[in-house]
Design a protein around this motif. Structure first.
Motif, PDB file in Angstrom:
ATOM      1  N   VAL A  52       0.825  -1.217   0.000  1.00 58.76           N
ATOM      2  CA  VAL A  52       0.000   0.000   0.000  1.00 58.76           C
ATOM      3  C   VAL A  52       0.857   1.265   0.000  1.00 58.76           C
ATOM      4  O   VAL A  52       0.635   2.185  -0.802  1.00 58.76           O
ATOM      5  N   ALA A  53       1.868   1.335   0.876  1.00 59.53           N
ATOM      6  CA  ALA A  53       2.676   2.557   0.983  1.00 59.53           C
ATOM      7  C   ALA A  53       3.395   2.846  -0.334  1.00 59.53           C
ATOM      8  O   ALA A  53       3.409   3.997  -0.809  1.00 59.53           O
ATOM      9  N   ALA A  54       3.968   1.810  -0.946  1.00 61.70           N
ATOM     10  CA  ALA A  54       4.705   2.002  -2.207  1.00 61.70           C
ATOM     11  C   ALA A  54       3.751   2.446  -3.313  1.00 61.70           C
ATOM     12  O   ALA A  54       4.069   3.354  -4.103  1.00 61.70           O
ATOM     13  N   ALA A  55       2.578   1.821  -3.377  1.00 63.97           N
ATOM     14  CA  ALA A  55       1.628   2.147  -4.449  1.00 63.97           C
ATOM     15  C   ALA A  55       1.074   3.562  -4.278  1.00 63.97           C
ATOM     16  O   ALA A  55       0.941   4.311  -5.260  1.00 63.97           O
ATOM     17  N   VAL A  56       0.777   3.957  -3.049  1.00 60.98           N
ATOM     18  CA  VAL A  56       0.239   5.303  -2.823  1.00 60.98           C
ATOM     19  C   VAL A  56       1.305   6.348  -3.155  1.00 60.98           C
ATOM     20  O   VAL A  56       1.020   7.362  -3.811  1.00 60.98           O
ATOM     21  N   ALA A  57       2.560   6.089  -2.755  1.00 67.44           N
ATOM     22  CA  ALA A  57       3.642   7.035  -3.066  1.00 67.44           C
ATOM     23  C   ALA A  57       3.792   7.161  -4.581  1.00 67.44           C
ATOM     24  O   ALA A  57       3.950   8.276  -5.119  1.00 67.44           O
ATOM     25  N   ALA A  58       3.702   6.048  -5.297  1.00 66.48           N
ATOM     26  CA  ALA A  58       3.826   6.088  -6.762  1.00 66.48           C
ATOM     27  C   ALA A  58       2.660   6.867  -7.366  1.00 66.48           C
ATOM     28  O   ALA A  58       2.842   7.644  -8.315  1.00 66.48           O
ATOM     29  N   ALA A  59       1.459   6.690  -6.831  1.00 64.29           N
ATOM     30  CA  ALA A  59       0.278   7.409  -7.363  1.00 64.29           C
ATOM     31  C   ALA A  59       0.433   8.907  -7.130  1.00 64.29           C
ATOM     32  O   ALA A  59       0.120   9.716  -8.006  1.00 64.29           O
ATOM     33  N   GLN A  60       0.952   9.277  -5.960  1.00 66.42           N
ATOM     34  CA  GLN A  60       1.093  10.713  -5.653  1.00 66.42           C
ATOM     35  C   GLN A  60       2.180  11.363  -6.506  1.00 66.42           C
ATOM     36  O   GLN A  60       2.119  12.557  -6.780  1.00 66.42           O
ATOM     37  N   ALA A  61       3.166  10.560  -6.930  1.00 69.47           N
ATOM     38  CA  ALA A  61       4.283  11.116  -7.709  1.00 69.47           C
ATOM     39  C   ALA A  61       4.055  10.996  -9.217  1.00 69.47           C
ATOM     40  O   ALA A  61       4.929  11.344 -10.016  1.00 69.47           O
ATOM     41  N   LEU A  62       2.882  10.511  -9.615  1.00 71.86           N
ATOM     42  CA  LEU A  62       2.649  10.198 -11.032  1.00 71.86           C
ATOM     43  C   LEU A  62       2.745  11.427 -11.938  1.00 71.86           C
ATOM     44  O   LEU A  62       2.223  12.483 -11.614  1.00 71.86           O
ATOM     45  N   ASP A  63       3.408  11.242 -13.099  1.00 69.20           N
ATOM     46  CA  ASP A  63       3.461  12.315 -14.093  1.00 69.20           C
ATOM     47  C   ASP A  63       2.703  11.835 -15.337  1.00 69.20           C
ATOM     48  O   ASP A  63       3.269  11.138 -16.180  1.00 69.20           O
ATOM     49  N   PRO A  64       1.430  12.185 -15.457  1.00 69.59           N
ATOM     50  CA  PRO A  64       0.625  11.657 -16.561  1.00 69.59           C
ATOM     51  C   PRO A  64       1.099  12.133 -17.922  1.00 69.59           C
ATOM     52  O   PRO A  64       0.671  11.608 -18.943  1.00 69.59           O
ATOM     53  N   ALA A  65       2.002  13.114 -17.976  1.00 72.06           N
ATOM     54  CA  ALA A  65       2.490  13.579 -19.283  1.00 72.06           C
ATOM     55  C   ALA A  65       3.453  12.566 -19.891  1.00 72.06           C
ATOM     56  O   ALA A  65       3.655  12.538 -21.103  1.00 72.06           O
ATOM     57  N   GLY A  66       4.030  11.727 -19.069  1.00 72.98           N
ATOM     58  CA  GLY A  66       5.114  10.883 -19.588  1.00 72.98           C
ATOM     59  C   GLY A  66       4.773   9.430 -19.826  1.00 72.98           C
ATOM     60  O   GLY A  66       5.632   8.573 -19.653  1.00 72.98           O
ATOM     61  N   PHE A  67       3.521   9.118 -20.186  1.00 77.39           N
ATOM     62  CA  PHE A  67       3.160   7.711 -20.369  1.00 77.39           C
ATOM     63  C   PHE A  67       3.786   7.102 -21.630  1.00 77.39           C
ATOM     64  O   PHE A  67       3.659   7.666 -22.710  1.00 77.39           O
ATOM     65  N   ASP A  68       4.388   5.923 -21.477  1.00 78.53           N
ATOM     66  CA  ASP A  68       4.887   5.162 -22.625  1.00 78.53           C
ATOM     67  C   ASP A  68       3.929   3.981 -22.801  1.00 78.53           C
ATOM     68  O   ASP A  68       4.035   2.969 -22.121  1.00 78.53           O
ATOM     69  N   GLU A  69       2.948   4.173 -23.733  1.00 77.48           N
ATOM     70  CA  GLU A  69       1.865   3.196 -23.865  1.00 77.48           C
ATOM     71  C   GLU A  69       2.355   1.777 -24.111  1.00 77.48           C
ATOM     72  O   GLU A  69       1.820   0.826 -23.543  1.00 77.48           O
ATOM     73  N   THR A  70       3.377   1.627 -24.959  1.00 79.21           N
ATOM     74  CA  THR A  70       3.843   0.278 -25.290  1.00 79.21           C
ATOM     75  C   THR A  70       4.371  -0.426 -24.048  1.00 79.21           C
ATOM     76  O   THR A  70       4.079  -1.596 -23.807  1.00 79.21           O
ATOM     77  N   ALA A  71       5.139   0.304 -23.242  1.00 77.87           N
ATOM     78  CA  ALA A  71       5.712  -0.310 -22.035  1.00 77.87           C
ATOM     79  C   ALA A  71       4.635  -0.606 -20.997  1.00 77.87           C
ATOM     80  O   ALA A  71       4.796  -1.507 -20.167  1.00 77.87           O
ATOM     81  N   LEU A  72       3.533   0.153 -21.051  1.00 78.68           N
ATOM     82  CA  LEU A  72       2.478  -0.032 -20.038  1.00 78.68           C
ATOM     83  C   LEU A  72       1.492  -1.134 -20.418  1.00 78.68           C
ATOM     84  O   LEU A  72       0.847  -1.722 -19.558  1.00 78.68           O
ATOM     85  N   LYS A  73       1.370  -1.398 -21.729  1.00 78.24           N
ATOM     86  CA  LYS A  73       0.342  -2.349 -22.169  1.00 78.24           C
ATOM     87  C   LYS A  73       0.870  -3.774 -22.268  1.00 78.24           C
ATOM     88  O   LYS A  73       0.718  -4.435 -23.295  1.00 78.24           O
ATOM     89  N   THR A  74       1.496  -4.249 -21.205  1.00 80.03           N
ATOM     90  CA  THR A  74       1.955  -5.641 -21.178  1.00 80.03           C
ATOM     91  C   THR A  74       1.082  -6.406 -20.185  1.00 80.03           C
ATOM     92  O   THR A  74       0.507  -5.807 -19.266  1.00 80.03           O
ATOM     93  N   PRO A  75       0.986  -7.752 -20.345  1.00 82.12           N
ATOM     94  CA  PRO A  75       0.158  -8.525 -19.407  1.00 82.12           C
ATOM     95  C   PRO A  75       0.633  -8.361 -17.955  1.00 82.12           C
ATOM     96  O   PRO A  75      -0.195  -8.234 -17.051  1.00 82.12           O
TER      97      PRO A  75
END
Ligand code: DC
Length: 212
Positions: A52-75
């Motif tokens: 939970v702590a790691a996931a919440v920290a990652a959500a708070q630090a998220l930069d939605p401008a920098g999404f790499d769709e190919t790297a994110l769309k893996t199983p």
């Protein structure tokens, strides 16, 4: 205008969302990418997606401008995204960004699991896109094959069933068809037919010709 599209994994909602946005001149947000980005950031740091702590920290630090769709769309990232997205504090951390995105003129198409129920309950049009698990697995496997990835369709089907189960039964913002959402079952529709049906739903709703 705000269009909310929800549905299970590989139902076609992402493609429909993108095309509807282009058709109606709206912005588009694939909200699954946000949860995938949080999950990938936890995995890349060597953490576990149910921490939970790691996931919440990652959500708070998220930069939605920098999404790499190919790297994110893996199983693997999809599976981890299903885990981080079940954490209520992760969802809370991502709420304002999604609502702000929807509110900016001229409006937007958002697709995900809780857009019509939680993120944009007052959306002008809500569509719940679905298809049988077998058809969704076939489509997803075809996508992976087209990218040159060796894929076992039975494994894809098992993953889809597992994610459906988790996304529908979690306590925080479970996947549900909003009572005022139009059901669009794409089991027997190709993408062009699904798109025509979605445009008809939007236009009928805008014209005030009742809801089905
Ligand atoms: O749509 P997708 O496969 O990219 O979504 C990945 C995961 O993210 C999915 O299993 C559940 C989660 N998700 C969510 O909980 N809420 C959203 N609005 C979008 C995705």
């Amino acid at each position: 205008m705000i269009i909310a599209i929800d549905g299970p994994a590989a139902s076609g909602k992402g493609t429909l969302g993108k095309r509807l946005a282009a058709h109606f001149g709206l912005r588009h947000l694939d909200t699954g990418l946000i949860y995938r980005a949080v999950a990938k950031s936890v995995l890349d740091a060597g953490g576990r997606p149910d921490d939970v702590a790691a996931a919440v920290a990652a959500a708070q630090a998220l930069d939605p401008a920098g999404f790499d769709e190919t790297a994110l769309k893996t199983p693997a990232v999809g599976e981890a995204a299903s885990l981080v997205s079940a954490i209520p504090a992760v969802r809370t951390a991502l709420l304002a960004f999604q609502r702000d995105f929807a509110a900016k003129p001229p409006g937007a198409v958002l697709d995900g699991r809780d857009i019509g129920t939680i993120i944009c309950p007052d959306a002008d049009v809500k569509i719940y896109v679905t298809a049988t698990p077998e058809v969704r697995a076939r489509r997803r496997a075809a996508e992976y094959r087209a990218q040159g990835k060796a894929i076992d369709e039975a494994g894809v089907l098992a993953d889809i069933r597992k994610r459906d189960e988790r996304d529908q039964n979690r306590a925080a913002a479970p996947l549900r068809q909003a009572p005022d959402a139009h059901l669009l079952d794409t089991t027997h529709l190709d993408i062009d037919a699904a798109m025509r049906a979605a445009i008809d739903i939007v236009e009928a709703t805008r014209a005030g010709r009742g809801r089905d």
